[in-house]
Design an enzyme around this catalytic site. Structure first.
Site, PDB file in Angstrom:
ATOM      1  N   GLY A   1     -10.844  -7.848   0.507  1.00  0.00           N
ATOM      2  CA  GLY A   1      -9.663  -8.155   1.310  1.00  0.00           C
ATOM      3  C   GLY A   1      -9.341  -9.637   1.329  1.00  0.00           C
TER       4      GLY A   1
ATOM      5  NE  ARG B   1      -4.442  -1.284   1.439  1.00  0.00           N
ATOM      6  CZ  ARG B   1      -5.538  -1.484   2.147  1.00  0.00           C
ATOM      7  NH1 ARG B   1      -5.606  -1.073   3.391  1.00  0.00           N
ATOM      8  NH2 ARG B   1      -6.560  -2.106   1.607  1.00  0.00           N
TER       9      ARG B   1
ATOM     10  CE  LYS C   1     -18.085 -11.244   9.172  1.00  0.00           C
ATOM     11  NZ  LYS C   1     -17.198 -10.209   9.319  1.00  0.00           N
TER      12      LYS C   1
ATOM     13  N   GLY D   1     -13.283  -3.025   1.891  1.00  0.00           N
ATOM     14  CA  GLY D   1     -14.648  -2.598   2.229  1.00  0.00           C
ATOM     15  C   GLY D   1     -15.083  -1.368   1.448  1.00  0.00           C
TER      16      GLY D   1
END
Ligand code: ADP
Ligand code: MG
Length: 386
Positions: A331, A38, A190, A354
């Protein structure tokens, strides 16, 4: 209108004080950066600004509130001329920002040391903004959070997108209007975190394949036994089942006291735990992927961390082979495919996690809106003496 750092003439950048939001929330072990991916992604924006003589004040968070960004400073020091302030927007930071010379950078401490960051506190935003003339956001992966450094500062300072931010935005935007025939493949766990996304994708995509633990909710909704499998919300799956665009797997990989087995979904019993999509379902998905012009993939097909990764590997291989424009992200999705070395066979791999999911579900992010609505740089600015 979204402005970017490309819009600055080189003469304007000289001496300009830039508050630069980076995403340096990187893995650190024993005080050392262990995965600089990153950092590498955003360093070209910083080098661009420094190269034209800007003074760059870099801010970032680390998710663990008490931790320091000092290891990131140690890493950056080898790449750019930079100093470090031991506070966020206090006297040390102000002092160091004032002392910057053209072409020098400064890294401030972990934004989350100040609770004003998460609370988007107005005074905290003002304190940050007071150090600079303009704001740059090169942290697309945090731009789904309405925090001070994402939305508060660009409400005060003229805001610009950095190269990495633009790259994510430009490459994810086509996923909002896919070319028909189009295919979305959604897995992971989820259901609650994917529900809005699934609804939005059903408006735009021709087919939507459900894999991962998400599929378990659909199996339950279809009236199948799922044994010990992870389930989250069969009620919502039930209403979605009416939609003919949805493709639910017909077979699965289970674990039970006998070991691992491929099973048709009808044959799953109470001793089974479903951990992956089965081969018949993948074989049925393949021709749809081959005909597709646009493919979006998020979410592993199985519990890959436990070794159930055939479905995920196969989906990755199929997308890598076909001609469709392909966008892959998430992710855990990226962790699940990192050893396959297929990234350059996809049209775009998003590292936004996200933020990518929120962008695809809502068509925008708080950080994007903040840049669009932020004030203009006064015209007289270039004449000002820095
Ligand atoms: P992403 O981060 O790419 O958006 P998610 O966070 O939604 O993906 O989901 C990833 C998780 O889902 C992984 O930890 C994976 O093990 C889990 N998972 C996928 N399929 C199953 C399954 N059948 N049973 C249990 N966990 C699963
Ligand atoms: Mg995840």
């Amino acid at each position: 209108m979204l402005r970017s750092i490309q819009d600055f003439s080189s003469s304007r950048l000289s001496g300009l004080k830039v508050l630069f939001r980076a995403d340096f929330n990187v893995p650190i072990e024993n005080g050392k950066v262990v995965d600089p991916l990153r950092i590498g992604a955003t360093i070209s924006s910083i080098k661009h600004l420094l190269g034209y003589g800007a003074k760059v004040i870099i801010v970032s968070h680390r998710s663990e509130e008490k931790t320091s960004l000092l290891p990131v400073f140690q890493y950056l020091k080898r790449e750019i001329p930079i100093s470090f302030a031991e506070d966020v927007a206090g006297s040390k930071a102000r002092h160091a920002a004032n002392a910057l010379k053209n072409g020098q950078a400064l890294l401030l401490e972990n934004l989350r040391w100040d609770k004003g960051e998460k609370e988007n506190d107005t005074q905290f935003s003002k304190d940050l903004a007071a150090m600079a003339d303009v704001y740059v956001n090169d942290a697309f992966p945090v731009s789904h959070r309405a925090h001070a450094s994402v939305v508060g500062v660009p409400a005060i300072l003229p805001g610009y997108a950095g190269f990495q931010f633009l790259k994510e935005l430009e490459n994810l935007t086509p996923a909002l209007s896919p070319k028909s025939p189009s295919l979305a493949i959604i897995g992971g766990a989820k259901f609650a975190t994917k529900e809005k996304l699934v609804h939005e994708l059903l408006k735009k995509y021709d087919r939507l394949f459900i894999g991962g633990a998400l599929a378990n909710d659909f199996f339950l909704a279809q009236g199948h036994e799922v044994g010990k499998s992870l389930v989250s919300d069969a009620d919502h799956a039930r209403s979605l089942l009416q939609n003919s665009k949805i493709i639910v797997p017909v077979d699965v990989v289970v674990e039970n006291p006998n070991g691992k087995e491929d099973k048709d979904i009808e044959d799953v019993n109470e001793n089974d735990c479903i951990y992956d999509v089965g081969p018949k379902s993948i074989a049925a998905l393949k021709p749809i992927a081959e005909k597709a012009r646009s493919i979006l993939w998020n979410g592993p097909m199985g519990h890959f961390e436990k070794g159930f990764r055939r479905g995920t590997d196969d989906v990755a291989a199929i997308i890598a082979q076909v001609n469709a424009h392909s966008i892959v992200g998430g992710g855990d999705t990226l962790s699940s495919i990192q050893f396959l070395h297929l990234s350059d066979r996809f049209s775009f791999v998003s590292t936004a996690g996200g933020a990518m999911l929120d962008f695809l579900a809502n068509g925008t992010l708080p950080g994007i809106e903040a840049l669009k609505n932020s004030p203009q740089l006064p015209n007289s600015f270039s004449e000002r003496d820095h």
